[in-house]
Design an enzyme around this catalytic site. Sequence first.
Site, PDB file in Angstrom:
ATOM      1  N   TYR A   7      -0.696 106.231  69.510  1.00  0.00           N
ATOM      2  CA  TYR A   7      -1.554 105.466  68.603  1.00  0.00           C
ATOM      3  C   TYR A   7      -0.726 104.574  67.685  1.00  0.00           C
ATOM      4  O   TYR A   7       0.277 105.011  67.111  1.00  0.00           O
ATOM      5  CB  TYR A   7      -2.354 106.425  67.712  1.00  0.00           C
ATOM      6  CG  TYR A   7      -3.461 107.170  68.408  1.00  0.00           C
ATOM      7  CD1 TYR A   7      -4.518 106.492  69.015  1.00  0.00           C
ATOM      8  CD2 TYR A   7      -3.466 108.567  68.429  1.00  0.00           C
ATOM      9  CE1 TYR A   7      -5.546 107.191  69.641  1.00  0.00           C
ATOM     10  CE2 TYR A   7      -4.491 109.273  69.041  1.00  0.00           C
ATOM     11  CZ  TYR A   7      -5.536 108.577  69.646  1.00  0.00           C
ATOM     12  OH  TYR A   7      -6.537 109.268  70.242  1.00  0.00           O
TER      13      TYR A   7
ATOM     14  N   ARG B 263       0.066 129.274  35.277  1.00  0.00           N
ATOM     15  CA  ARG B 263      -1.034 129.231  36.245  1.00  0.00           C
ATOM     16  C   ARG B 263      -2.187 130.089  35.732  1.00  0.00           C
ATOM     17  O   ARG B 263      -3.129 129.570  35.159  1.00  0.00           O
ATOM     18  CB  ARG B 263      -0.514 129.691  37.606  1.00  0.00           C
ATOM     19  CG  ARG B 263      -1.456 129.463  38.749  1.00  0.00           C
ATOM     20  CD  ARG B 263      -0.778 129.627  40.103  1.00  0.00           C
ATOM     21  NE  ARG B 263      -0.291 130.986  40.368  1.00  0.00           N
ATOM     22  CZ  ARG B 263       0.338 131.340  41.491  1.00  0.00           C
ATOM     23  NH1 ARG B 263       0.555 130.443  42.437  1.00  0.00           N
ATOM     24  NH2 ARG B 263       0.756 132.581  41.675  1.00  0.00           N
TER      25      ARG B 263
ATOM     26  N   ARG C  31       6.586 142.354  44.771  1.00  0.00           N
ATOM     27  CA  ARG C  31       5.629 141.703  45.667  1.00  0.00           C
ATOM     28  C   ARG C  31       6.379 140.819  46.658  1.00  0.00           C
ATOM     29  O   ARG C  31       6.782 139.713  46.334  1.00  0.00           O
ATOM     30  CB  ARG C  31       4.626 140.853  44.867  1.00  0.00           C
ATOM     31  CG  ARG C  31       3.799 141.645  43.843  1.00  0.00           C
ATOM     32  CD  ARG C  31       2.784 140.749  43.146  1.00  0.00           C
ATOM     33  NE  ARG C  31       3.371 139.554  42.566  1.00  0.00           N
ATOM     34  CZ  ARG C  31       3.891 139.481  41.349  1.00  0.00           C
ATOM     35  NH1 ARG C  31       3.880 140.527  40.544  1.00  0.00           N
ATOM     36  NH2 ARG C  31       4.416 138.355  40.915  1.00  0.00           N
TER      37      ARG C  31
ATOM     38  N   LYS D 100      -1.585 137.486  51.983  1.00  0.00           N
ATOM     39  CA  LYS D 100      -2.602 136.447  51.762  1.00  0.00           C
ATOM     40  C   LYS D 100      -2.486 135.374  52.846  1.00  0.00           C
ATOM     41  O   LYS D 100      -1.471 135.314  53.568  1.00  0.00           O
ATOM     42  CB  LYS D 100      -2.412 135.839  50.369  1.00  0.00           C
ATOM     43  CG  LYS D 100      -1.082 135.125  50.180  1.00  0.00           C
ATOM     44  CD  LYS D 100      -0.827 134.826  48.706  1.00  0.00           C
ATOM     45  CE  LYS D 100       0.484 134.096  48.512  1.00  0.00           C
ATOM     46  NZ  LYS D 100       0.878 134.039  47.096  1.00  0.00           N
TER      47      LYS D 100
ATOM     48  N   HIS E 149       4.489 136.638  37.104  1.00  0.00           N
ATOM     49  CA  HIS E 149       4.973 135.929  38.291  1.00  0.00           C
ATOM     50  C   HIS E 149       6.070 134.939  37.907  1.00  0.00           C
ATOM     51  O   HIS E 149       5.942 134.224  36.907  1.00  0.00           O
ATOM     52  CB  HIS E 149       3.797 135.186  38.935  1.00  0.00           C
ATOM     53  CG  HIS E 149       4.087 134.613  40.287  1.00  0.00           C
ATOM     54  ND1 HIS E 149       4.698 135.334  41.299  1.00  0.00           N
ATOM     55  CD2 HIS E 149       3.837 133.387  40.815  1.00  0.00           C
ATOM     56  CE1 HIS E 149       4.818 134.578  42.375  1.00  0.00           C
ATOM     57  NE2 HIS E 149       4.304 133.383  42.109  1.00  0.00           N
TER      58      HIS E 149
ATOM     59  N   CYS F  87      -0.601 113.052  67.805  1.00  0.00           N
ATOM     60  CA  CYS F  87      -2.055 112.974  67.941  1.00  0.00           C
ATOM     61  C   CYS F  87      -2.680 114.293  67.497  1.00  0.00           C
ATOM     62  O   CYS F  87      -1.979 115.229  67.142  1.00  0.00           O
ATOM     63  CB  CYS F  87      -2.440 112.692  69.391  1.00  0.00           C
ATOM     64  SG  CYS F  87      -1.520 111.343  70.149  1.00  0.00           S
ATOM     65  N   MET F  88      -4.019 114.357  67.559  1.00  0.00           N
ATOM     66  CA  MET F  88      -4.690 115.594  67.148  1.00  0.00           C
ATOM     67  C   MET F  88      -4.265 116.770  68.026  1.00  0.00           C
ATOM     68  O   MET F  88      -4.048 117.881  67.529  1.00  0.00           O
ATOM     69  CB  MET F  88      -6.215 115.407  67.205  1.00  0.00           C
ATOM     70  CG  MET F  88      -6.984 116.570  66.611  1.00  0.00           C
ATOM     71  SD  MET F  88      -8.764 116.380  66.744  1.00  0.00           S
ATOM     72  CE  MET F  88      -9.097 115.049  65.596  1.00  0.00           C
ATOM     73  N   ASP F  89      -4.142 116.518  69.321  1.00  0.00           N
ATOM     74  CA  ASP F  89      -3.911 117.624  70.259  1.00  0.00           C
ATOM     75  C   ASP F  89      -2.650 117.486  71.108  1.00  0.00           C
ATOM     76  O   ASP F  89      -2.377 118.358  71.934  1.00  0.00           O
ATOM     77  CB  ASP F  89      -5.095 117.727  71.232  1.00  0.00           C
ATOM     78  CG  ASP F  89      -6.412 117.561  70.534  1.00  0.00           C
ATOM     79  OD1 ASP F  89      -6.634 118.272  69.545  1.00  0.00           O
ATOM     80  OD2 ASP F  89      -7.209 116.695  70.953  1.00  0.00           O
TER      81      ASP F  89
HETATM   82  C1  LIG Z   1       2.175 134.416  46.907  1.00  0.00           C
HETATM   83  C2  LIG Z   1       2.586 135.300  45.795  1.00  0.00           C
HETATM   84  C3  LIG Z   1       3.668 136.167  45.947  1.00  0.00           C
HETATM   85  C4  LIG Z   1       4.581 136.162  47.155  1.00  0.00           C
HETATM   86  O1  LIG Z   1       5.499 135.100  47.051  1.00  0.00           O
HETATM   87  P1  LIG Z   1       6.744 134.994  48.048  1.00  0.00           P
HETATM   88  O2  LIG Z   1       7.575 133.905  47.497  1.00  0.00           O
HETATM   89  O3  LIG Z   1       6.169 134.648  49.381  1.00  0.00           O
HETATM   90  O4  LIG Z   1       7.397 136.323  48.047  1.00  0.00           O
HETATM   91  C5  LIG Z   1       3.922 137.076  44.924  1.00  0.00           C
HETATM   92  N1  LIG Z   1       3.169 137.084  43.803  1.00  0.00           N
HETATM   93  C6  LIG Z   1       2.140 136.232  43.613  1.00  0.00           C
HETATM   94  C7  LIG Z   1       1.363 136.294  42.345  1.00  0.00           C
HETATM   95  C8  LIG Z   1       1.819 135.303  44.593  1.00  0.00           C
HETATM   96  O5  LIG Z   1       0.808 134.447  44.396  1.00  0.00           O
END
Ligand SMILES: *Cc1c(COP(=O)(O)O)cnc(C)c1O
Length: 396
Positions: free
Chosen positions: A271, A137, A228, A39, A169, A318-320
């Site tokens: 700045y 969540r 995951r 992601k 999760h 700064c920005m850049d």
């Molecule tokens: C982002 C996410 C992960 C990965 O998490 P890490 O800590 O980067 O391994 C796994 N499961 C879900 C549901 C997530 O949103």
Amino acid sequence: MNDFLKRTWAEINLDNLNYNISSIKSKLNPQTKLIAVVKADAYGHGDCFIADELVENGVDFFAVSNLAEALSLRKAGITCDIIILGFTPPIKASELAALGITQTVFSTEYARQLSDFAMCQKCTVKVHIKFDTGMGRIGFVENDSVSSVGEVLKLFSCSQLCITGIYSHLSSADAVDSQSTKYTRMQVERFNHVISQLKERGINNFVTHLQNSAGISCLENAEYDYARAGIVIYGVQPSEHISGIDLKPIMSLKTVISMVKMVPVGAEISYGRTFVTTHPTRIATVPMGYADGYPRLLSNRGYMLINGQKAPIIGNICMDQLMLDVSKIDNVCQGDIVTVVGRDGENEISFPEIAAIIGTIGYELMCIIGKRVPRVYFKNGERIAVSDNYSNRPSQ
Ligand SMILES: *Cc1c(COP(=O)(O)O)cnc(C)c1O
């Protein structure tokens, strides 16, 4: 291959990516497979390049946060399983089905909407059911007083939803204090309870996954079908407390010195004049700023590496552009390479290290790297590709 603009860029080492995958696999039970979490443009590393390399390395399941990210992988030719971890508007049912994407279903209301649209659009959507065992969540609630197993059981007979997996999760697997480890254990038990409840009621045909990166480190004997893995793929530990997997960071961030000058005592820099020199000072300016994803909060606090030595950031970012004090570093010249994240000689700066200075986490700094920063990919020590947002713009 066109040369890229050597202003500020990210170098991504795909050999280290493969190293990390082997390390992660060695932590898992042999029957547990990886879902690679790509992601947020693979945590800023470039989702298509990372996914391509992972496919070559045997990964066949990816996780993204939304439909646009899933589509980006499909367009890049990734044909294997992809799960969307978050919300997709239910009206997109047919698009999910056509692309063969697995959607997370996290409530009865959402399940009904998705199934209604799938019915109208004459399709069946593959889904994984998410249980909320303590993250708070999204997910079907599973705690000591409420169980959603009954509700979820009904979904298994819904013809528009093809349920192929269930997951949950962990919220605190990256912490090692006793409260947190207890909480993680409780989440594991709740999830295992859900699995056994479903099996007791004759539902067997689903895969399971619970562990994130921290969970892979701390739940060594877990026997789920998948884990995951997100941040560990990219070679960064999920927190300072965790070191269970041997990893090599895959991204370095670099910039160059655009100008070097001596200023006298009392010179006011950048700045707002938040930095005033207390002695004659040699200053190097570099072409990197908050628009490149380097947080302005690091003004007067962060540092970068030049010739293997630390150069503190002085004045507001700064920005850049930003300024470094290079008084203590010999032979600093315009054109010299500056290491923002990564190793230079004896010294190394990591994402979590600079994140800690401003009270955030490595994850955040990785995924806010600006889209104008070219990503340069290396494999077997050779540069193999550059991904640069500005070289592919429509032109007249
Ligand atoms: C982002 C996410 C992960 C990965 O998490 P890490 O800590 O980067 O391994 C796994 N499961 C879900 C549901 C997530 O949103």
